[in-house]
Scaffold this motif. Structure first.
Motif, short mmCIF file in Angstrom:
data_model
loop_
_atom_site.label_atom_id
_atom_site.label_comp_id
_atom_site.label_asym_id
_atom_site.label_seq_id
_atom_site.Cartn_x
_atom_site.Cartn_y
_atom_site.Cartn_z
N LEU A 163 34.97 57.73 38.96
CA LEU A 163 33.72 58.45 39.25
C LEU A 163 32.52 57.55 39.47
N GLY A 164 32.57 56.32 38.98
CA GLY A 164 31.41 55.45 39.12
C GLY A 164 31.83 53.99 39.14
N ALA A 168 31.38 64.43 36.31
CA ALA A 168 31.25 65.18 37.56
C ALA A 168 31.58 66.63 37.30
N LYS A 194 38.62 60.44 43.28
CA LYS A 194 37.68 59.66 44.08
C LYS A 194 36.89 60.53 45.06
N GLU A 195 37.35 61.77 45.27
CA GLU A 195 36.62 62.69 46.15
C GLU A 195 35.35 63.19 45.49
N SER A 235 31.85 62.62 43.30
CA SER A 235 30.87 61.61 42.91
C SER A 235 30.25 62.06 41.60
N ASP A 290 27.90 63.18 38.78
CA ASP A 290 26.58 63.80 38.64
C ASP A 290 25.71 62.97 37.70
N LYS A 347 34.90 47.57 43.93
CA LYS A 347 33.97 48.66 43.61
C LYS A 347 32.54 48.14 43.45
N TYR A 402 29.30 49.13 45.69
CA TYR A 402 28.09 49.65 45.04
C TYR A 402 26.85 48.88 45.50
#
Length: 368
Positions: A70-71, A79, A89-90, A92, A94, A207, A211
């Motif tokens: 998620l991050g 999420a 991975k779909e 994101s 919150d 990742k 980012y």
């Protein structure tokens, strides 16, 4: 059973389906336990998909700060979903919470605190069921300590235990069943591929690269922020005369120093050759028991989090330059200057990165 088969049409094995239906009626928090590479993420996805498909607003909390779906690494995320997906991975996140490390070792308190805060945030945003994908640390006393305390703080209504043999029993058998926690023991997905240390590190660095892809340099005034995770800015800065005395006594260039509750924090240009007699004399003059001496380079390339008032991530950043006296740091960050007003605090992490996301090393608790 392959990952593609599991996610296709949101298929669930029969015993899993029975458990999913039971939790659908009970709601609450669900904890997924399992060692590394037992399919916790697939399990989390399948159960979340099932509940979303049946009209529930589902919160997913990913506590795997090393391989989060998620991050970015060093964070745990939450999420909210209301429809099925083929992969975590779909989604994101919150909300993100910064741990600062890619492993929970030495970071049990932040891991448990962040998990609880994310669950509470999910509930505030209307999640009816929250499923928590935990880390793979389950072995020995560290695994027992982390998981027992997490269970105690979170008070889940259900625990889904994925184990190949009995590797979770030292944790599960001590759970007080009178608290109403229902334990479901399941076998791991057989087709989960085990990753090597180097594969995990490569995935983390990719990742980080993603980012920071659109990041740029930005000056941050630390005087306007709460500072967490460091001795720096926790006391009163020493004046020029005191700095001059320290330089003469310790025979080294001193960039900055302040009196803190633990003693005197001293930031030096280079590593100090520590003569015991000089250290003792300095402690006596300042009437302190401890000198905490840190080289400036310890702060360079360190990953930090710029957080909001609730303690959640606004943006991750990499320290480029440190203006200790003026409290002005230059950081490499995707955050735009117009959004600096959202930042309330800066939290120091433990991982060092270059601007391309490559891991350069780490600092340990208490080093800075």
């Amino acid at each position: 059973m392959k990952h593609e088969d599991l996610t296709e049409e949101y298929f669930m094995p029969g015993d899993w389906l029975e458990i999913a239906n039971k939790i659908l009626k009970d709601r609450g928090a669900v904890l997924v336990l399992g060692a590394t590479d037992t399919g916790k993420s697939i399990c989390t996805l399948l159960f979340a998909n099932f509940w979303a498909k049946h009209g529930r607003k589902v919160g997913i909390v990913d506590v795997d700060m090393g391989q989060s779906d998620l991050g970015p690494p060093t964070t745990i995320g939450m999420a909210l979903i209301n429809k099925p997906a083929k992969s975590l991975k779909e989604f994101s996140a919150d909300t993100l919470y910064f741990i600062g490390s890619t492993s929970p070792l030495n970071y049990f308190l932040p891991t448990i605190c962040g998990t609880k805060k994310l669950i509470d945030e999910g509930k505030k945003k209307g999640a009816e069921i929250i499923i928590v994908d935990t880390t793979g640390l389950v072995k020995g006393n560290p695994g027992r300590t982390l998981k027992e305390n997490m269970i105690d703080i979170i008070s889940p209504s259900h625990i889904i235990a994925l184990q190949r043999e009995d590797e979770l029993e030292h944790i599960l058998k001590n759970i007080n069943l009178t608290d109403g926690i229902v334990i479901h023991r399941l076998s791991p997905c057989t087709e989960v591929k085990r990753k090597t240390y180097f594969q995990r590190r490569e995935a983390r660095e990719e990742k980080f690269r993603k980012y920071f892809k659109k990041a740029s340099s930005l000056k941050i005034n630390l005087a306007n922020l709460n500072i967490k995770g460091s001795y720096y800015c926790s006391g009163i800065a020493l004046g020029e005369e005191e700095l001059s005395f320290l330089e003469k006594t310790l025979i080294t260039e001193i960039i900055y120093a302040e009196k803190i509750s633990e003693g005197i924090l001293i930031i030096t240009k280079e590593e100090l050759f520590r003569r015991l007699s000089r250290l003792f004399h300095t402690k006596k003059i300042f009437n302190v028991e401890k000198l905490i001496i840190i080289e400036e380079d310890k702060f360079k390339n360190l990953l930090v989090s710029l957080d909001d008032r609730q303690g959640f991530v606004v943006s991750l950043s990499i320290i480029q330059e440190c203006g200790f006296k003026r409290k002005i740091f230059t950081v490499f960050t995707p955050l735009e200057e117009k959004d600096l007003s959202k930042v309330f605090s800066l939290k120091f992490g433990a991982i060092k990165l270059d601007l391309d996301g490559k891991e350069l090393g780490k600092v340990y608790p208490g080093e800075i």
